[in-house]
Design a protein around this motif. Sequence first.
Motif, PDB file in Angstrom:
ATOM      1  N   GLU A  46       9.724  21.321  14.200  1.00  0.00           N
ATOM      2  CA  GLU A  46       8.929  21.265  12.971  1.00  0.00           C
ATOM      3  C   GLU A  46       9.817  21.303  11.733  1.00  0.00           C
ATOM      4  OE1 GLU A  46       5.288  22.613  12.330  1.00  0.00           O
ATOM      5  OE2 GLU A  46       4.623  22.480  14.406  1.00  0.00           O
ATOM      6  N   ALA A  47      10.854  22.141  11.785  1.00  0.00           N
ATOM      7  CA  ALA A  47      11.742  22.270  10.632  1.00  0.00           C
ATOM      8  C   ALA A  47      12.459  20.957  10.343  1.00  0.00           C
ATOM      9  CB  ALA A  47      12.760  23.381  10.878  1.00  0.00           C
ATOM     10  N   HIS A  48      12.773  20.208  11.387  1.00  0.00           N
ATOM     11  CA  HIS A  48      13.493  18.950  11.208  1.00  0.00           C
ATOM     12  C   HIS A  48      12.574  17.736  11.331  1.00  0.00           C
ATOM     13  CE1 HIS A  48      17.191  21.174  11.180  1.00  0.00           C
ATOM     14  NE2 HIS A  48      16.909  21.717  12.346  1.00  0.00           N
ATOM     15  N   GLY A  49      11.274  17.983  11.371  1.00  0.00           N
ATOM     16  CA  GLY A  49      10.311  16.905  11.587  1.00  0.00           C
ATOM     17  C   GLY A  49      10.370  15.800  10.565  1.00  0.00           C
ATOM     18  N   THR A  50      10.445  16.154   9.308  1.00  0.00           N
ATOM     19  CA  THR A  50      10.480  15.132   8.269  1.00  0.00           C
ATOM     20  C   THR A  50      11.726  14.284   8.404  1.00  0.00           C
ATOM     21  OG1 THR A  50       9.234  16.576   6.804  1.00  0.00           O
ATOM     22  CG2 THR A  50      10.401  14.734   5.779  1.00  0.00           C
ATOM     23  N   HIS A  98       0.829  -1.199   0.000  1.00  0.00           N
ATOM     24  CA  HIS A  98       0.000   0.000   0.000  1.00  0.00           C
ATOM     25  C   HIS A  98       0.869   1.256   0.000  1.00  0.00           C
ATOM     26  CE1 HIS A  98      -2.648  -3.098   1.668  1.00  0.00           C
ATOM     27  NE2 HIS A  98      -3.644  -2.378   1.213  1.00  0.00           N
ATOM     28  N   GLU A  99       0.311   2.316  -0.533  1.00  0.00           N
ATOM     29  CA  GLU A  99       0.988   3.605  -0.443  1.00  0.00           C
ATOM     30  C   GLU A  99       0.750   4.153   0.956  1.00  0.00           C
ATOM     31  OE1 GLU A  99       0.631   8.030  -2.370  1.00  0.00           O
ATOM     32  OE2 GLU A  99      -0.031   6.320  -3.547  1.00  0.00           O
ATOM     33  N   LEU A 100       1.828   4.471   1.646  1.00  0.00           N
ATOM     34  CA  LEU A 100       1.687   4.962   3.014  1.00  0.00           C
ATOM     35  C   LEU A 100       1.280   6.433   2.992  1.00  0.00           C
ATOM     36  CD1 LEU A 100       4.737   3.282   4.763  1.00  0.00           C
ATOM     37  CD2 LEU A 100       2.405   2.453   4.502  1.00  0.00           C
ATOM     38  N   ARG A 101       0.286   6.750   3.823  1.00  0.00           N
ATOM     39  CA  ARG A 101      -0.212   8.118   3.953  1.00  0.00           C
ATOM     40  C   ARG A 101      -0.008   8.537   5.404  1.00  0.00           C
ATOM     41  NH1 ARG A 101      -5.401   7.522   4.263  1.00  0.00           N
ATOM     42  NH2 ARG A 101      -5.292   5.289   4.430  1.00  0.00           N
ATOM     43  N   VAL A 102       0.970   9.381   5.640  1.00  0.00           N
ATOM     44  CA  VAL A 102       1.244   9.815   7.006  1.00  0.00           C
ATOM     45  C   VAL A 102       0.312  10.975   7.342  1.00  0.00           C
ATOM     46  CG1 VAL A 102       2.962  10.696   8.618  1.00  0.00           C
ATOM     47  CG2 VAL A 102       3.634   9.069   6.838  1.00  0.00           C
ATOM     48  N   GLU A 103      -0.562  10.732   8.323  1.00  0.00           N
ATOM     49  CA  GLU A 103      -1.488  11.774   8.768  1.00  0.00           C
ATOM     50  C   GLU A 103      -0.740  12.793   9.619  1.00  0.00           C
ATOM     51  OE1 GLU A 103      -4.342   9.540  11.016  1.00  0.00           O
ATOM     52  OE2 GLU A 103      -5.571   9.147   9.246  1.00  0.00           O
ATOM     53  N   ALA A 104      -1.217  14.001   9.613  1.00  0.00           N
ATOM     54  CA  ALA A 104      -0.613  15.061  10.426  1.00  0.00           C
ATOM     55  C   ALA A 104      -0.616  14.669  11.901  1.00  0.00           C
ATOM     56  CB  ALA A 104      -1.362  16.371  10.217  1.00  0.00           C
ATOM     57  N   ARG A 105      -1.681  14.006  12.364  1.00  0.00           N
ATOM     58  CA  ARG A 105      -1.780  13.600  13.768  1.00  0.00           C
ATOM     59  C   ARG A 105      -0.653  12.650  14.134  1.00  0.00           C
ATOM     60  NH1 ARG A 105      -2.730   9.332  15.949  1.00  0.00           N
ATOM     61  NH2 ARG A 105      -3.507   8.343  14.090  1.00  0.00           N
ATOM     62  N   THR A 106      -0.381  11.675  13.289  1.00  0.00           N
ATOM     63  CA  THR A 106       0.687  10.717  13.557  1.00  0.00           C
ATOM     64  C   THR A 106       2.040  11.420  13.543  1.00  0.00           C
ATOM     65  OG1 THR A 106      -0.587   8.929  12.560  1.00  0.00           O
ATOM     66  CG2 THR A 106       1.789   8.594  12.746  1.00  0.00           C
ATOM     67  N   PHE A 107       2.237  12.271  12.561  1.00  0.00           N
ATOM     68  CA  PHE A 107       3.486  13.015  12.432  1.00  0.00           C
ATOM     69  C   PHE A 107       3.703  13.866  13.679  1.00  0.00           C
ATOM     70  CE2 PHE A 107       6.078  16.444  10.533  1.00  0.00           C
ATOM     71  CZ  PHE A 107       7.079  15.679   9.987  1.00  0.00           C
ATOM     72  N   THR A 108       2.674  14.568  14.112  1.00  0.00           N
ATOM     73  CA  THR A 108       2.762  15.423  15.298  1.00  0.00           C
ATOM     74  C   THR A 108       3.046  14.604  16.549  1.00  0.00           C
ATOM     75  OG1 THR A 108       1.271  17.022  14.295  1.00  0.00           O
ATOM     76  CG2 THR A 108       1.516  17.142  16.686  1.00  0.00           C
ATOM     77  N   THR A 109       2.443  13.425  16.650  1.00  0.00           N
ATOM     78  CA  THR A 109       2.680  12.550  17.798  1.00  0.00           C
ATOM     79  C   THR A 109       4.156  12.184  17.892  1.00  0.00           C
ATOM     80  OG1 THR A 109       0.443  11.656  17.690  1.00  0.00           O
ATOM     81  CG2 THR A 109       2.094  10.319  18.835  1.00  0.00           C
TER      82      THR A 109
END
Length: 194
Positions: free
Chosen positions: A122-126, A94-105
Amino acid sequence: MRDAGVRDAGVRDAGAAADARLRMTFEAFCRTHERAWLGLADVRLGNRADAELVVAAVEQELQATFGYVLKQAVPAAYAWRLLNHHVADWAAGHELRVEARTFTTVLDAFKDLTGAGPGEAEAHGTALYRAVMELSDRQRDVVILRHVLALDDASIAACLDRSEGAVHLILRHAHERLARRLGAEGVAGRGEER
């Protein structure tokens, strides 16, 4: 004849009672571990909906083979390995879809660990999220269980069939790897004590 009927009824009753106990044990097992399963799947797959589907598939497989699962040296570790297989299979198909909620967690979990301020995180979050996902399976699992789900060494050790000392060592190596990957000197050694 009458004695045979009574015996058969007794056997059926005993079988039904054993099935009920096994079902209750299975339900308790899932309640005990489901938070960790969902947490790992959510972070690795990037969204709660996919994580719930994967965990439901894991629970279905566990239920179908629960007698066998209970015969394993550490049933929780067996279930964890099964979860990781399901997560990897799902991610591959499957194509992974990272939700903002998961990313923020994930960012929130590592804010204290990296010592980064709100703007820096935030700047280094990815890069941080990618670095966590690129850890070895064992390191990634320990990091997610510790920092995202806030489990202690004993709980992590029980999930992964490792000693608490091994969990501590894996976590330290993961922090060092993250520090090298992110160039963040403050990562190694922080947040290890719980």
